[in-house]
Design an enzyme around this catalytic site. Structure first.
Site, PDB file in Angstrom:
ATOM      1  N   GLU A  91       0.836  -1.206   0.000  1.00  0.00           N
ATOM      2  CA  GLU A  91       0.000   0.000   0.000  1.00  0.00           C
ATOM      3  C   GLU A  91       0.865   1.248   0.000  1.00  0.00           C
ATOM      4  OE1 GLU A  91      -3.577  -1.752   2.808  1.00  0.00           O
ATOM      5  OE2 GLU A  91      -2.625   0.152   3.284  1.00  0.00           O
ATOM      6  N   CYS A 336      -3.082   1.571   8.449  1.00  0.00           N
ATOM      7  CA  CYS A 336      -1.985   0.896   7.783  1.00  0.00           C
ATOM      8  C   CYS A 336      -2.296  -0.583   7.512  1.00  0.00           C
ATOM      9  CB  CYS A 336      -0.806   1.033   8.742  1.00  0.00           C
ATOM     10  SG  CYS A 336       0.660   0.222   8.260  1.00  0.00           S
TER      11      CYS A 336
HETATM   12  N1  SAH Z   1       6.809   0.323  11.606  1.00  0.00           N
HETATM   13  C1  SAH Z   1       6.869   1.757  11.669  1.00  0.00           C
HETATM   14  C2  SAH Z   1       6.179   2.487  10.516  1.00  0.00           C
HETATM   15  C3  SAH Z   1       4.839   1.959  10.067  1.00  0.00           C
HETATM   16  S1  SAH Z   1       3.421   2.276  11.094  1.00  0.00           S
HETATM   17  C4  SAH Z   1       6.315   2.239  13.002  1.00  0.00           C
HETATM   18  O1  SAH Z   1       5.748   1.436  13.730  1.00  0.00           O
HETATM   19  O2  SAH Z   1       6.477   3.409  13.327  1.00  0.00           O
HETATM   20  C5  SAH Z   1       3.223   4.022  11.045  1.00  0.00           C
HETATM   21  C6  SAH Z   1       2.405   4.552  12.208  1.00  0.00           C
HETATM   22  O3  SAH Z   1       1.030   4.132  12.100  1.00  0.00           O
HETATM   23  C7  SAH Z   1       2.908   4.036  13.545  1.00  0.00           C
HETATM   24  O4  SAH Z   1       3.013   5.082  14.477  1.00  0.00           O
HETATM   25  C8  SAH Z   1       1.827   3.057  13.919  1.00  0.00           C
HETATM   26  O5  SAH Z   1       1.778   2.847  15.279  1.00  0.00           O
HETATM   27  C9  SAH Z   1       0.569   3.711  13.362  1.00  0.00           C
HETATM   28  N2  SAH Z   1      -0.576   2.803  13.257  1.00  0.00           N
HETATM   29  C10 SAH Z   1      -0.575   1.491  12.930  1.00  0.00           C
HETATM   30  N3  SAH Z   1      -1.825   0.963  12.999  1.00  0.00           N
HETATM   31  C11 SAH Z   1      -2.636   1.974  13.374  1.00  0.00           C
HETATM   32  C12 SAH Z   1      -4.038   2.069  13.622  1.00  0.00           C
HETATM   33  N4  SAH Z   1      -4.843   1.019  13.487  1.00  0.00           N
HETATM   34  N5  SAH Z   1      -4.522   3.277  13.988  1.00  0.00           N
HETATM   35  C13 SAH Z   1      -3.707   4.356  14.110  1.00  0.00           C
HETATM   36  N6  SAH Z   1      -2.390   4.334  13.894  1.00  0.00           N
HETATM   37  C14 SAH Z   1      -1.846   3.151  13.530  1.00  0.00           C
END
Ligand code: SAH
Length: 355
Positions: A91, A336
């Site tokens: 994505e 994500c």
């Molecule tokens: N692995 C890296 C980058 C990808 S996730 C990291 O964890 O930072 C990017 C951001 O999206 C992260 O801060 C993650 O915690 C957030 N994220 C993932 N799933 C989410 C959700 N369901 N709701 C809100 N934020 C989410």
């Protein structure tokens, strides 16, 4: 490939070096998808190249993906599902906002970190992305939205710190070949032990300077709660993570920002804000609050607007620089990894040249 490598490539193929510069212009400025499109190259040469391309076609050969699906939210946020040469999908999201276009790119196909609130984490890791597969995402969003991206955030699928070399090479390409500014790029990590210092040093060695922003997904003010949300955190105590962040700041001279997902009732109470402020005391940082985007597999709750506001104020009152990330594209499977999970197995590639 940058200009020099493309010049060499042209020479290796019996052409003059300036053909490499032309190709560079067509690949990056004009966004060619296939070598056949590069009409500035002599026809005979193009035919020779097409004939030598792999069976899957010359789009693969020059490193472009296929658009499998496009989902556009009412606010213009555009999510693309891109197909890779080996039949996987990733994505990427274009997020427009007042004069900006931010591209949220993936660094891996899937992710091994398995954060409980994250849709990508549910499917595990397939593989890391190559440099061109990261750069392609920015080109694909530019093409889909007919607008030049101004910002790139590594906040799509995957853990960038498990693919540092490719991430840094992609940043180099975005800056050198696409003319973006390193300051407009953010790398987001949930934390992988013993990798942050290496990232800083590698950035200095590779890019000459490290001006991108490091964002650390903290999500909890203490180790116990953090491990509940992020199972991999047990291998990387919060104190050690913060120490490594301080070292990153010392090496790069850049501030670190912290992301904090707000999960209703779980980590969004005033006492959590207080503990977070305490934890970050004396740390030149910025906290970005992210209200949870619900995913199908988990029972977590979205925080109430009052809880979000209360948390923000509690941090502010303790002199912590804080902002709340606006949820964008909620009607386009914003969280994500959500779009891919919903569509998995049900898609054929979109016809080539789709508008
Ligand atoms: N692995 C890296 C980058 C990808 S996730 C990291 O964890 O930072 C990017 C951001 O999206 C992260 O801060 C993650 O915690 C957030 N994220 C993932 N799933 C989410 C959700 N369901 N709701 C809100 N934020 C989410």
């Amino acid at each position: 490939m940058g200009v020099a490598a493309l010049e060499q490539w042209a020479v290796d193929h019996g052409q003059a070096a300036f053909r490499g510069r032309q190709l560079h212009d067509w690949l990056y400025a004009k966004g060619a998808r296939r070598l056949a499109d590069v009409s500035v190259l002599p026809k005979a040469f193009r035919e020779q190249l097409e004939a030598a391309a792999p069976p899957s076609g010359s789009a693969d050969w020059i490193g472009r993906s296929r658009e499998m699906h496009r989902s556009v939210a009412r606010d213009g946020t555009t999510k693309l599902l891109l197909g890779t040469h080996d039949g996987l999908s990733i994505e990427t999201v274009g997020i427009p906002a007042e004069g900006r276009l931010t591209v949220c790119v993936s660094s891996q196909v899937g992710c091994p970190m398995a954060c409980r609130f994250c849709a990508t984490g549910k499917g595990g890791l397939q593989r890391s992305l190559a440099v061109h597969e990261i750069v392609d995402q920015v080109l694909s969003v530019r093409e889909a939205m007919e607008q030049r991206p101004s910002h790139v955030v590594f906040m799509g699928m995957g853990e960038p710190l498990l693919n540092s070399e490719a991430v840094l090479a992609a940043i180099d390409c975005l800056c050198t070949d696409l003319g973006m500014a390193q300051r407009q790029i953010t790398v987001s990590t949930v934390g992988v032990a013993r990798t942050l210092q290496q990232l800083a040093e590698l950035a200095l060695a590779r890019l000459g300077r490290a001006q991108f922003t490091l964002a650390v997904s903290l999500h909890a003010p203490d180790q116990r709660l953090r491990e509940l949300l992020i199972p991999t955190a047990h291998a990387y105590p919060i104190a050690e993570l913060l120490e490594d962040c301080r070292r990153f700041v010392a090496i790069t001279g850049r501030r670190v920002s912290f992301e904090y997902i707000l999960l209703g009732g779980l980590n969004d109470q005033p006492r959590h804000a207080e503990a977070l402020a305490q934890l970050l005391r004396g740390f030149q940082s910025h906290v970005n609050l992210i209200p949870y985007n619900p995913i199908a597999e988990e029972e977590f709750q979205r925080p109430t607007p009052a809880a979000v506001e209360g948390f923000r104020r509690a941090l502010q009152a303790r002199h912590v620089a804080v902002s709340v990330r606006a949820s964008r594209g909620l009607d386009a499977d914003a969280a994500c990894g959500q779009l891919r999970r919903r569509l998995e197995g049900s898609l054929e590639p979109a016809p080539a040249g789709r508008a």
